[in-house]
Write an enzyme that holds these catalytic residues in place. Sequence first.
Site, PDB file in Angstrom:
ATOM      1  CE  LYS A 170      35.307  40.437  42.793  1.00  0.00           C
ATOM      2  NZ  LYS A 170      33.843  40.474  42.913  1.00  0.00           N
ATOM      3  CB  THR A 190      32.827  44.435  42.046  1.00  0.00           C
ATOM      4  OG1 THR A 190      32.996  43.022  42.165  1.00  0.00           O
ATOM      5  CG2 THR A 190      34.191  45.092  41.878  1.00  0.00           C
ATOM      6  CE  LYS A 218      30.289  46.311  38.127  1.00  0.00           C
ATOM      7  NZ  LYS A 218      30.529  45.808  39.510  1.00  0.00           N
TER       8      LYS A 218
END
Length: 307
Positions: free
Chosen positions: A180, A104, A248
């Site tokens: 995503k 990602t 994150k």
Amino acid sequence: MDDQDRPERPRVGVVGLGAMGLGMARSLRAAGYHVGVHDLRPEVAADFAREGGTAFASVGELAAGVDVLVGVVVNAAQVETVLFGPDGAADRLRPGAVFVMCSTVDPGWSAALEERLAEKGVLYLDAPMSGGAARAAAGELTMMTSGAAAAYAVADPVLEAMSSTVYRLGDRAGPGSKVKIVNQLLAGVHIAAAAEAMALGIKAGVPADALYEVITHSAGNSWMFENRMAHVLAGDYTPLSAVDIFVKDLGLVLDSARPEKFPLPLAATAHQMFLQASGAGLGAEDDSAVIKIFPGVELPEPKPTEG
């Protein structure tokens, strides 16, 4: 590498044998591939080799012998190291080989990476995935991909072996990572909301197992509630996806919306919850450990193992 020189079944390597990468490597083996692997923990790669794969001491050594290299590392910085670090893959992959990037990352960074690899004759697929460790091992991931037709022509059999569904979202890198990012917005918010709901119920005196049973059979259920709150019931915070992953990922979600001046109030709140958990020393625990930020809640203890 000319098409006539390419084997009918592409040679495949996997870099990164965490919860997802190890499952993906195993699903490829189950599909009949001989899989080469590399991980910073040599003992993990060696364990996989004992299952029938091949462990390589460096990324470059692995990359030199494959048609498709699948990167399953945590973030863009680790992808940079895999590709451009000492004995990195970018200079060892053969022209026409494909790097499949499953992390990602920022969509703009992914789009730029496609161009950087093209300068070396290497094809690229922007291919983040979703589904969790169990689905990775079963070859049932959902893959959100984008890239050139030439990259799909080589990597399609590998993608199909690792997943139940492969979405083709564009003919250049970037759209896969954009989708995503949206998925991670929902995933992070759902985990945070599930933790908040479970913590409220426990604080109010509802037995945790009864609450879980009712919610998972009611309209308030979500995949994340059902999956992650099972970890809470078991008192097991072994990281399948860690708190710091969502620090994150939700950070990337917020960063991606900022240039658009697009408000994300729920994502921002969830991000703060994961930050609080990480700041409390829970960053390496399973992401369900975000429930531990709520005060005065007696969470289930780990069940004793039968001896």
